[in-house]
Write a protein that holds these residues in place. Structure first.
Motif, PDB file in Angstrom:
ATOM      1  N   THR A 224       0.824  -1.211   0.000  1.00  0.00           N
ATOM      2  CA  THR A 224       0.000   0.000   0.000  1.00  0.00           C
ATOM      3  C   THR A 224       0.856   1.259   0.000  1.00  0.00           C
ATOM      4  O   THR A 224       0.592   2.205  -0.757  1.00  0.00           O
ATOM      5  CB  THR A 224      -0.939  -0.002   1.216  1.00  0.00           C
ATOM      6  OG1 THR A 224      -1.759  -1.172   1.180  1.00  0.00           O
ATOM      7  CG2 THR A 224      -1.824   1.228   1.210  1.00  0.00           C
ATOM      8  N   VAL A 225       1.882   1.284   0.838  1.00  0.00           N
ATOM      9  CA  VAL A 225       2.753   2.468   0.902  1.00  0.00           C
ATOM     10  C   VAL A 225       3.439   2.708  -0.439  1.00  0.00           C
ATOM     11  O   VAL A 225       3.428   3.830  -0.979  1.00  0.00           O
ATOM     12  CB  VAL A 225       3.789   2.302   2.029  1.00  0.00           C
ATOM     13  CG1 VAL A 225       4.850   3.398   1.947  1.00  0.00           C
ATOM     14  CG2 VAL A 225       3.109   2.328   3.389  1.00  0.00           C
ATOM     15  N   LEU A 226       4.023   1.660  -1.008  1.00  0.00           N
ATOM     16  CA  LEU A 226       4.732   1.821  -2.279  1.00  0.00           C
ATOM     17  C   LEU A 226       3.763   2.122  -3.421  1.00  0.00           C
ATOM     18  O   LEU A 226       4.062   2.944  -4.304  1.00  0.00           O
ATOM     19  CB  LEU A 226       5.536   0.564  -2.589  1.00  0.00           C
ATOM     20  CG  LEU A 226       6.702   0.254  -1.643  1.00  0.00           C
ATOM     21  CD1 LEU A 226       7.409  -1.010  -2.061  1.00  0.00           C
ATOM     22  CD2 LEU A 226       7.678   1.421  -1.594  1.00  0.00           C
ATOM     23  N   GLY A 227       2.595   1.470  -3.430  1.00  0.00           N
ATOM     24  CA  GLY A 227       1.628   1.698  -4.497  1.00  0.00           C
ATOM     25  C   GLY A 227       1.078   3.111  -4.491  1.00  0.00           C
ATOM     26  O   GLY A 227       0.969   3.758  -5.539  1.00  0.00           O
TER      27      GLY A 227
ATOM     28  N   PRO B 103      -2.561  19.764   1.636  1.00  0.00           N
ATOM     29  CA  PRO B 103      -1.246  19.121   1.723  1.00  0.00           C
ATOM     30  C   PRO B 103      -1.300  17.667   1.263  1.00  0.00           C
ATOM     31  O   PRO B 103      -2.354  17.029   1.276  1.00  0.00           O
ATOM     32  CB  PRO B 103      -0.894  19.220   3.209  1.00  0.00           C
ATOM     33  CG  PRO B 103      -2.208  19.379   3.901  1.00  0.00           C
ATOM     34  CD  PRO B 103      -3.102  20.125   2.960  1.00  0.00           C
ATOM     35  N   ALA B 104      -0.146  17.136   0.879  1.00  0.00           N
ATOM     36  CA  ALA B 104      -0.085  15.781   0.308  1.00  0.00           C
ATOM     37  C   ALA B 104      -0.538  14.728   1.308  1.00  0.00           C
ATOM     38  O   ALA B 104      -1.236  13.771   0.943  1.00  0.00           O
ATOM     39  CB  ALA B 104       1.332  15.489  -0.165  1.00  0.00           C
TER      40      ALA B 104
ATOM     41  N   PHE C 263      -4.302  10.418   3.063  1.00  0.00           N
ATOM     42  CA  PHE C 263      -5.009   9.748   4.153  1.00  0.00           C
ATOM     43  C   PHE C 263      -6.507  10.035   4.178  1.00  0.00           C
ATOM     44  O   PHE C 263      -7.273   9.193   4.667  1.00  0.00           O
ATOM     45  CB  PHE C 263      -4.390  10.147   5.500  1.00  0.00           C
ATOM     46  CG  PHE C 263      -3.038   9.567   5.742  1.00  0.00           C
ATOM     47  CD1 PHE C 263      -2.892   8.233   6.098  1.00  0.00           C
ATOM     48  CD2 PHE C 263      -1.889  10.341   5.593  1.00  0.00           C
ATOM     49  CE1 PHE C 263      -1.642   7.689   6.312  1.00  0.00           C
ATOM     50  CE2 PHE C 263      -0.640   9.805   5.810  1.00  0.00           C
ATOM     51  CZ  PHE C 263      -0.511   8.474   6.162  1.00  0.00           C
ATOM     52  N   VAL C 264      -6.938  11.160   3.666  1.00  0.00           N
ATOM     53  CA  VAL C 264      -8.354  11.537   3.730  1.00  0.00           C
ATOM     54  C   VAL C 264      -9.072  11.278   2.413  1.00  0.00           C
ATOM     55  O   VAL C 264     -10.204  10.780   2.401  1.00  0.00           O
ATOM     56  CB  VAL C 264      -8.508  13.009   4.152  1.00  0.00           C
ATOM     57  CG1 VAL C 264      -9.980  13.416   4.158  1.00  0.00           C
ATOM     58  CG2 VAL C 264      -7.893  13.235   5.526  1.00  0.00           C
TER      59      VAL C 264
ATOM     60  N   LEU D 274      -6.918   7.120   0.568  1.00  0.00           N
ATOM     61  CA  LEU D 274      -6.915   5.864   1.321  1.00  0.00           C
ATOM     62  C   LEU D 274      -8.306   5.281   1.546  1.00  0.00           C
ATOM     63  O   LEU D 274      -8.497   4.065   1.385  1.00  0.00           O
ATOM     64  CB  LEU D 274      -6.188   6.074   2.650  1.00  0.00           C
ATOM     65  CG  LEU D 274      -5.708   4.800   3.357  1.00  0.00           C
ATOM     66  CD1 LEU D 274      -4.770   4.018   2.455  1.00  0.00           C
ATOM     67  CD2 LEU D 274      -4.998   5.160   4.656  1.00  0.00           C
ATOM     68  N   PRO D 275      -9.331   6.077   1.915  1.00  0.00           N
ATOM     69  CA  PRO D 275     -10.664   5.476   2.086  1.00  0.00           C
ATOM     70  C   PRO D 275     -11.205   4.830   0.814  1.00  0.00           C
ATOM     71  O   PRO D 275     -11.966   3.846   0.889  1.00  0.00           O
ATOM     72  CB  PRO D 275     -11.531   6.671   2.508  1.00  0.00           C
ATOM     73  CG  PRO D 275     -10.575   7.635   3.126  1.00  0.00           C
ATOM     74  CD  PRO D 275      -9.325   7.494   2.338  1.00  0.00           C
ATOM     75  N   ASN D 276     -10.836   5.336  -0.347  1.00  0.00           N
ATOM     76  CA  ASN D 276     -11.301   4.766  -1.610  1.00  0.00           C
ATOM     77  C   ASN D 276     -10.483   3.554  -2.040  1.00  0.00           C
ATOM     78  O   ASN D 276     -10.814   2.914  -3.049  1.00  0.00           O
ATOM     79  CB  ASN D 276     -11.248   5.825  -2.711  1.00  0.00           C
ATOM     80  CG  ASN D 276     -12.260   6.933  -2.498  1.00  0.00           C
ATOM     81  OD1 ASN D 276     -13.446   6.756  -2.705  1.00  0.00           O
ATOM     82  ND2 ASN D 276     -11.778   8.086  -2.055  1.00  0.00           N
ATOM     83  N   LEU D 277      -9.438   3.253  -1.309  1.00  0.00           N
ATOM     84  CA  LEU D 277      -8.608   2.085  -1.609  1.00  0.00           C
ATOM     85  C   LEU D 277      -8.840   0.931  -0.637  1.00  0.00           C
ATOM     86  O   LEU D 277      -8.155  -0.086  -0.733  1.00  0.00           O
ATOM     87  CB  LEU D 277      -7.118   2.486  -1.573  1.00  0.00           C
ATOM     88  CG  LEU D 277      -6.645   3.467  -2.634  1.00  0.00           C
ATOM     89  CD1 LEU D 277      -5.226   3.925  -2.332  1.00  0.00           C
ATOM     90  CD2 LEU D 277      -6.698   2.840  -4.017  1.00  0.00           C
TER      91      LEU D 277
END
Length: 305
Positions: free
Chosen positions: A92-95, A178-179, A184-185, A188-191
């Motif tokens: 997840t982090v790398l993707g 901000p990035a 995170f907002v 991430l919820p859509n993933l």
């Protein structure tokens, strides 16, 4: 949250898979507490068939197969969930980093992902495990975790690149978000659905791979897990001497958790995928219409008589 859980339970595959997985988790957590037996202790004669005292018989060393199965469930599930979490975090982090930032970061991560995807997975694991030697289950989990993240990273990257083109993402960038908040907002919820698929698939793969490596003798033979149970059964020629119960117990356990996780994965896929959900609704409506037609035909036949 409660409505989402109700939708989840309405899916038959997801509900059955969840029940199976929760049953395994309950056995892993509470089984050793209730049983309070030594899985490596001798409780009877070698290769005693299942009876009232030893529910699943004994091994060649006279150890209780049932106790080993209960303790092995805890070890195998712990390894599976730990490696699955490791795969999800790395992938997840790398993707997300590759899909969101792009440029040089994307090229470097994409190159590493392609290299890992090209290398055959099982031979790589066999070589690493053989090089390390007889390893503990959690070392096997780390080996699997750090070599199995590429597929999840590739899928997460593709979905992140798609989401980055959405209007609400571009609007948030224009107003100067901000990035870290975008990731995170907004992203991430859509993933979460893809992350869930990745986690469930990684847990399934890890449990089966761990059992395979330990069955081949690359694990610690003194640990208690489904793989070491199969390893000792093979070394004692359990099938040849007729001690089928020594092989059957861990084999059914591995197959059962695999079925449960697969059903859970299929159910989550149907819930989150509108196309599959629509096809399921159409199939249910067709079955209901067919049943109604049969009832009407039976009613007309009775009226004619």
């Amino acid at each position: 949250m409660f409505e989402t859980f109700k939708v989840f339970l309405r899916n038959r595959k997801a509900a059955i898979g969840l029940v199976i997985v929760l049953a395994y988790v309950a056995v892993a957590i509470f089984g050793p507490m209730i049983l309070s037996a030594d899985p490596m202790g001798r409780v009877g004669r070698p290769h005693t068939p299942p009876d009232a005292e030893t529910l699943m018989g004994t091994t060649r060393m006279g150890r209780d197969v049932f106790a080993q199965l209960i303790y092995g469930t805890r070890t195998s599930l712990a390894v599976g969930f730990f490696a699955g979490l490791l795969v999800v975090v790395i992938g997840t982090v790398l993707g997300i980093a590759a899909g969101y930032f792009g440029g040089l970061i994307d090229e470097i991560i994409n190159f590493c992902t392609n290299v890992v995807l090209v290398i055959p997975q099982l031979p790589l694991l066999l070589v690493i495990a053989a090089f390390v030697g007889q390893t503990s289950p959690f070392v096997i989990a780390i080996i699997i975790g750090v070599t199995s993240w590429a597929w999840g990273a590739r899928v997460t990257r593709a979905q992140t690149m798609t989401l980055r083109q959405r209007e609400y993402i571009q609007a948030s960038e224009l107003i100067g978000e901000p990035a870290h908040r975008m990731i995170f907002v907004e992203l991430l919820p859509n993933l979460l659905s893809i992350i869930g698929f990745n986690f469930i698939g990684s847990v399934t793969y890890t449990i089966i791979t761990q059992a395979t490596l330990e069955f081949l003798g690359l694990g610690n033979p003194m640990s208690v897990s489904w793989g070491t149970m199969l390893y000792h059964a093979q070394n004692s020629s359990a099938i040849t001497v007729g001690a089928w119960w020594e092989v059957l117990a861990p084999a059914v356990a591995v197959a059962g958790i695999g079925i449960g996780l697969s059903l859970l994965n299929f159910g989550v896929d149907e819930i989150s995928n509108p196309r599959l959900r629509t096809l399921g609704t159409i199939a249910a409506a067709a079955k209901a219409q067919e049943k109604l037609d049969r009832q009407r035909a039976a009613g007309k036949l009775e009226a004619a008589q």
